[in-house]
Design a protein around this motif. Structure first.
Motif, PDB file in Angstrom:
ATOM      1  N   LEU A   7       0.825  -1.202   0.000  1.00  0.00           N
ATOM      2  CA  LEU A   7       0.000   0.000   0.000  1.00  0.00           C
ATOM      3  C   LEU A   7       0.865   1.261   0.000  1.00  0.00           C
ATOM      4  O   LEU A   7       0.517   2.273  -0.620  1.00  0.00           O
ATOM      5  CB  LEU A   7      -0.934  -0.004   1.218  1.00  0.00           C
ATOM      6  CG  LEU A   7      -2.077   1.021   1.210  1.00  0.00           C
ATOM      7  CD1 LEU A   7      -2.936   0.864  -0.034  1.00  0.00           C
ATOM      8  CD2 LEU A   7      -2.935   0.866   2.454  1.00  0.00           C
ATOM      9  N   ALA A   8       2.003   1.200   0.661  1.00  0.00           N
ATOM     10  CA  ALA A   8       2.934   2.326   0.630  1.00  0.00           C
ATOM     11  C   ALA A   8       3.471   2.551  -0.773  1.00  0.00           C
ATOM     12  O   ALA A   8       3.654   3.699  -1.208  1.00  0.00           O
ATOM     13  CB  ALA A   8       4.083   2.083   1.604  1.00  0.00           C
ATOM     14  N   ALA A   9       3.721   1.460  -1.512  1.00  0.00           N
ATOM     15  CA  ALA A   9       4.173   1.591  -2.902  1.00  0.00           C
ATOM     16  C   ALA A   9       3.080   2.196  -3.773  1.00  0.00           C
ATOM     17  O   ALA A   9       3.359   3.021  -4.659  1.00  0.00           O
ATOM     18  CB  ALA A   9       4.594   0.228  -3.436  1.00  0.00           C
ATOM     19  N   VAL A  10       1.841   1.802  -3.527  1.00  0.00           N
ATOM     20  CA  VAL A  10       0.714   2.406  -4.268  1.00  0.00           C
ATOM     21  C   VAL A  10       0.646   3.902  -3.993  1.00  0.00           C
ATOM     22  O   VAL A  10       0.389   4.708  -4.898  1.00  0.00           O
ATOM     23  CB  VAL A  10      -0.608   1.713  -3.870  1.00  0.00           C
ATOM     24  CG1 VAL A  10      -1.805   2.469  -4.433  1.00  0.00           C
ATOM     25  CG2 VAL A  10      -0.624   0.272  -4.365  1.00  0.00           C
ATOM     26  N   SER A  11       0.892   4.285  -2.743  1.00  0.00           N
ATOM     27  CA  SER A  11       0.886   5.699  -2.392  1.00  0.00           C
ATOM     28  C   SER A  11       1.938   6.460  -3.182  1.00  0.00           C
ATOM     29  O   SER A  11       1.679   7.564  -3.677  1.00  0.00           O
ATOM     30  CB  SER A  11       1.141   5.854  -0.884  1.00  0.00           C
ATOM     31  OG  SER A  11       1.321   7.212  -0.545  1.00  0.00           O
ATOM     32  N   ASP A  12       3.120   5.883  -3.337  1.00  0.00           N
ATOM     33  CA  ASP A  12       4.182   6.551  -4.095  1.00  0.00           C
ATOM     34  C   ASP A  12       3.790   6.705  -5.568  1.00  0.00           C
ATOM     35  O   ASP A  12       4.066   7.743  -6.187  1.00  0.00           O
ATOM     36  CB  ASP A  12       5.482   5.763  -3.981  1.00  0.00           C
ATOM     37  CG  ASP A  12       6.045   5.780  -2.562  1.00  0.00           C
ATOM     38  OD1 ASP A  12       5.653   6.676  -1.792  1.00  0.00           O
ATOM     39  OD2 ASP A  12       6.870   4.897  -2.238  1.00  0.00           O
TER      40      ASP A  12
END
Length: 349
Positions: A7-12
């Motif tokens: 989910l953090a990668a999606v945020s980026d």
């Protein structure tokens, strides 16, 4: 505290998508500003001719009064001045309004992507997503773009602001993405407080609105210089940028009104920060560098509003004070967070 890496990668990725959407929206809004210049410039020229006519009439009356001429004679001379031929109405631009609408929609898309990026980061870390410089600056940009969209929705003639608000927003996002990026993770223990939702949120909202106010003051200075040259030189050729701006009075009022809205929020942020400091460190004020510079910014903005209300400091002097306040905010965010150590060393770098 575990972090949802996917989910953090999606945020980026959403963050990067917001930059692309803002850039495309800026390109379209610039097209609207360029293609729609015919109607705006014709109105500006008409207003300039009217100002020059009034100035000539006043000068004629003063000259005649100095030699004892009657008021009626002055009126007759003014009426006998040659009348400038009416210019043909400018052709209506087809692409201007279309590009403006496209740019406005793309800006909304960019805002949605950026909000989604912060929300995803908050869910991934199970906390409020403004615990470091990267997240805080991103939230400020969200507030600045939201302010622009609200102003433009209330009055479509303010859509031109996007041409000047989006460049600093895009620049900030690119810089924090390259230089101030912080991996998604938990915040330090000192920030695990409900005051983060109160104090930092207020500071974020105020900073975003103050950014728009500073842009309006800078545009005022550009337009005021253009209008001064227009009054002094009858055959002055207006610049492509300043000639399409609204009057300096409109820009001055826009800067003052946004400032008047943001200043109480900034005041609330400083007050809640002091209360949080007392509960965390046992004292309300420690003259920490960030506290000190936040107070300096507050004083500058207070001087701006007080001078306008009491001394009539409107126009250039007020604009310079507003830009000085913006400079103190930038110094507080960049230099204090990265160079000067203090109790607020939470940049995440």
């Amino acid at each position: 505290m575990s972090v949802n890496a996917s989910l953090a990668a999606v945020s980026d990725h959403l963050f990067s998508g917001a930059i692309v959407a803002y850039s495309a929206g800026l390109f379209a809004l610039c097209g609207d500003y360029a293609f729609g210049k015919g109607e705006r410039r014709a109105a500006a020229k008409a207003a300039a001719r009217e100002r020059q006519r009034v100035l000539r009439a006043e000068a004629t009356e003063r000259d005649l009064a100095s030699v004892g001429a009657s008021t009626s004679a002055a009126g007759g001379l003014v009426e006998d001045e040659p009348v400038e031929p009416n210019e043909p109405p400018p052709s209506k631009s087809v692409w201007g309004p279309r590009l403006g609408l496209i740019g406005f929609v793309l800006t909304i898309l960019g805002l949605a992507l950026q909000v989604a990026a912060l929300v995803a980061r908050g869910i991934a870390t199970n906390r409020l997503p403004w615990g470091n410089m990267f997240e805080f600056a991103s939230a400020i940009c969200i507030c600045a773009v939201t302010t622009y969209l609200v102003l433009s929705t209330a009055k479509s003639s303010r859509r031109f602001l996007g041409v000047f608000v989006l460049p600093p927003v895009i620049l900030i996002l690119v810089v924090i993405g390259l230089q101030f990026y912080a991996e998604a993770g938990p915040v330090v223990a000192a920030l695990r407080s409900y005051w983060l939702a109160v104090h930092v949120t207020a500071a974020t909202i105020a900073s975003g609105i103050l950014l728009v106010s500073a842009v309006a003051s800078w545009l005022y200075l550009v337009k005021a210089k253009h209008e001064a040259r227009e009054r002094e030189t009858e055959d002055y050729v207006p610049s492509r940028i300043a000639g399409n701006l609204p009057s300096s009075g409109v820009l001055d009022r826009l800067a003052a009104r946004t400032m008047a809205f943001a200043f109480p929020i900034w005041t609330f942020a400083i007050i809640t920060g002091a209360i949080w400091a007392e509960s965390a460190w046992g004292r309300y004020w420690a003259w920490d560098p960030k506290e000190t510079w936040a107070f300096i910014s507050w004083v500058v903005y207070a001087v701006y509003l007080h001078a306008r209300a009491t001394a009539g400091w409107k126009g250039k002097r007020a604009a310079y004070i507003n830009l000085l306040g913006a400079a103190t905010m930038i110094f507080n965010f960049v230099v204090v967070n990265t160079v000067i150590s203090g109790l607020h060393s939470y940049s995440g770098l």
